[in-house]
Design a protein around this motif. Structure first.
Motif, PDB file in Angstrom:
ATOM      1  N   GLN A   1      26.123   0.585 -27.291  1.00  0.00           N
ATOM      2  CA  GLN A   1      25.036   0.577 -26.320  1.00  0.00           C
ATOM      3  C   GLN A   1      25.020   1.851 -25.469  1.00  0.00           C
ATOM      4  N   THR A   2      26.021   2.706 -25.667  1.00  0.00           N
ATOM      5  CA  THR A   2      26.107   3.925 -24.858  1.00  0.00           C
ATOM      6  C   THR A   2      26.364   5.122 -25.759  1.00  0.00           C
ATOM      7  N   LYS A   3      25.602   5.231 -26.832  1.00  0.00           N
ATOM      8  CA  LYS A   3      25.802   6.327 -27.787  1.00  0.00           C
ATOM      9  C   LYS A   3      25.647   7.679 -27.086  1.00  0.00           C
ATOM     10  N   GLY A   4      26.602   8.553 -27.364  1.00  0.00           N
ATOM     11  CA  GLY A   4      26.606   9.853 -26.706  1.00  0.00           C
ATOM     12  C   GLY A   4      27.340   9.822 -25.382  1.00  0.00           C
ATOM     13  N   LYS A   5      27.452   8.645 -24.781  1.00  0.00           N
ATOM     14  CA  LYS A   5      28.174   8.473 -23.524  1.00  0.00           C
ATOM     15  C   LYS A   5      29.025   7.199 -23.607  1.00  0.00           C
ATOM     16  N   PRO A   6      29.964   7.127 -24.567  1.00  0.00           N
ATOM     17  CA  PRO A   6      30.730   5.907 -24.791  1.00  0.00           C
ATOM     18  C   PRO A   6      31.560   5.498 -23.576  1.00  0.00           C
ATOM     19  N   ALA A   7      31.558   4.197 -23.296  1.00  0.00           N
ATOM     20  CA  ALA A   7      32.282   3.680 -22.134  1.00  0.00           C
ATOM     21  C   ALA A   7      33.470   2.814 -22.536  1.00  0.00           C
ATOM     22  N   GLY A   8      33.685   2.652 -23.850  1.00  0.00           N
ATOM     23  CA  GLY A   8      34.748   1.786 -24.328  1.00  0.00           C
ATOM     24  C   GLY A   8      36.130   2.226 -23.875  1.00  0.00           C
ATOM     25  N   HIS A   9      36.401   3.523 -23.926  1.00  0.00           N
ATOM     26  CA  HIS A   9      37.724   4.012 -23.537  1.00  0.00           C
ATOM     27  C   HIS A   9      37.950   3.839 -22.040  1.00  0.00           C
ATOM     28  N   THR A  10      36.892   3.968 -21.268  1.00  0.00           N
ATOM     29  CA  THR A  10      36.988   3.735 -19.826  1.00  0.00           C
ATOM     30  C   THR A  10      37.398   2.290 -19.562  1.00  0.00           C
ATOM     31  N   LEU A  11      36.843   1.368 -20.351  1.00  0.00           N
ATOM     32  CA  LEU A  11      37.210  -0.044 -20.232  1.00  0.00           C
ATOM     33  C   LEU A  11      38.686  -0.249 -20.579  1.00  0.00           C
ATOM     34  N   PHE A  12      39.136   0.380 -21.661  1.00  0.00           N
ATOM     35  CA  PHE A  12      40.532   0.248 -22.055  1.00  0.00           C
ATOM     36  C   PHE A  12      41.470   0.749 -20.959  1.00  0.00           C
ATOM     37  N   CYS A  13      41.130   1.871 -20.339  1.00  0.00           N
ATOM     38  CA  CYS A  13      41.974   2.429 -19.285  1.00  0.00           C
ATOM     39  C   CYS A  13      42.076   1.492 -18.086  1.00  0.00           C
ATOM     40  N   LEU A  14      41.021   0.761 -17.798  1.00  0.00           N
ATOM     41  CA  LEU A  14      41.085  -0.233 -16.724  1.00  0.00           C
ATOM     42  C   LEU A  14      42.072  -1.338 -17.069  1.00  0.00           C
ATOM     43  N   TRP A  15      41.994  -1.832 -18.304  1.00  0.00           N
ATOM     44  CA  TRP A  15      42.914  -2.879 -18.739  1.00  0.00           C
ATOM     45  C   TRP A  15      44.347  -2.371 -18.762  1.00  0.00           C
TER      46      TRP A  15
END
Length: 206
Positions: A60-74
């Motif tokens: 849902q955030t192609k070009g601006k992926p937020a998945g790794h940001t989520l992982f870092c929070l966890w």
């Protein structure tokens, strides 16, 4: 669908099988190289479905992926859903953002995660994202599916994984919650409707 007792038993069997395979393929491996949750420090508990949840938000955030940001929070979670962020630059750096606009880029990713219900936030002394509540990623992915934001192929893999780890209760619970919300909204609408009709009738008489 596996219940809690069956899931725990499955984990024990998987651990025993892994130990047996390690004796065959990696016998007498130097312990200094091996990560063991029970003896190594610096760990937290992560949802096993997190990699697929990261893919879902990245789609849902192609070009601006937020998945790794989520992982870092966890990865920063103290085995508790609430994280207090006193230095946003630290989190931005761990998420891989550099330069003068690193924190601004991180904040934009955080807004995406909040938008898709992977986190909730409250402001504090460090700004908008001082208090971060980690939400259940299984529920967040199911919510995205509810809004037609996930393709069948990815959602199919998600369902397989959730069933495999014994977390289908998460999805059943949120579906029941949404169903109850809809029923309550219908009841409220039914109560309001007669009052509106009564007001219209009164105006006509006047």
């Amino acid at each position: 669908m596996a219940n809690v007792k069956q899931t725990k038993l499955k984990k024990v069997k998987m651990a025993e099988r892994a130990a047996a395979q390690m004796e065959i393929h990696f016998p007498e491996y130097p312990e200094e190289w091996v990560w063991r949750r029970g003896s190594n420090n610096g760990f937290t508990t992560l949802p096993r479905s997190l990699p697929i949840a990261m893919q879902a938000v990245d789609c849902q955030t192609k070009g601006k992926p937020a998945g790794h940001t989520l992982f870092c929070l966890w990865a920063r979670s103290p085995d508790h859903p609430l994280i207090v962020i006193e230095n946003q630059a630290t989190f931005a750096g761990e998420a891989g953002f550099q330069g003068a606009r690193a924190v601004d880029t991180w904040r934009r990713r955080m807004k995406v995660l909040k938008q898709h219900r992977f986190i909730d936030t409250k402001p504090g002394t460090s700004g908008e994202f001082h208090y971060v509540l980690l939400l259940n990623p299984n529920v967040a992915v199911e919510n995205m599916r509810r809004q037609n934001m996930i393709q069948d192929e990815l959602y199919g893999r998600f369902i397989d994984r959730v069933a495999e780890i014994g977390a289908m209760t998460d999805l059943n619970s949120i579906r029941k919650h949404w169903e109850d919300e809809e029923k309550n909204a219908e009841r409220v609408a039914e109560k309001i409707a007669p009052k509106k009709r009564s007001r219209k009738t009164t105006k006509k008489v006047e």
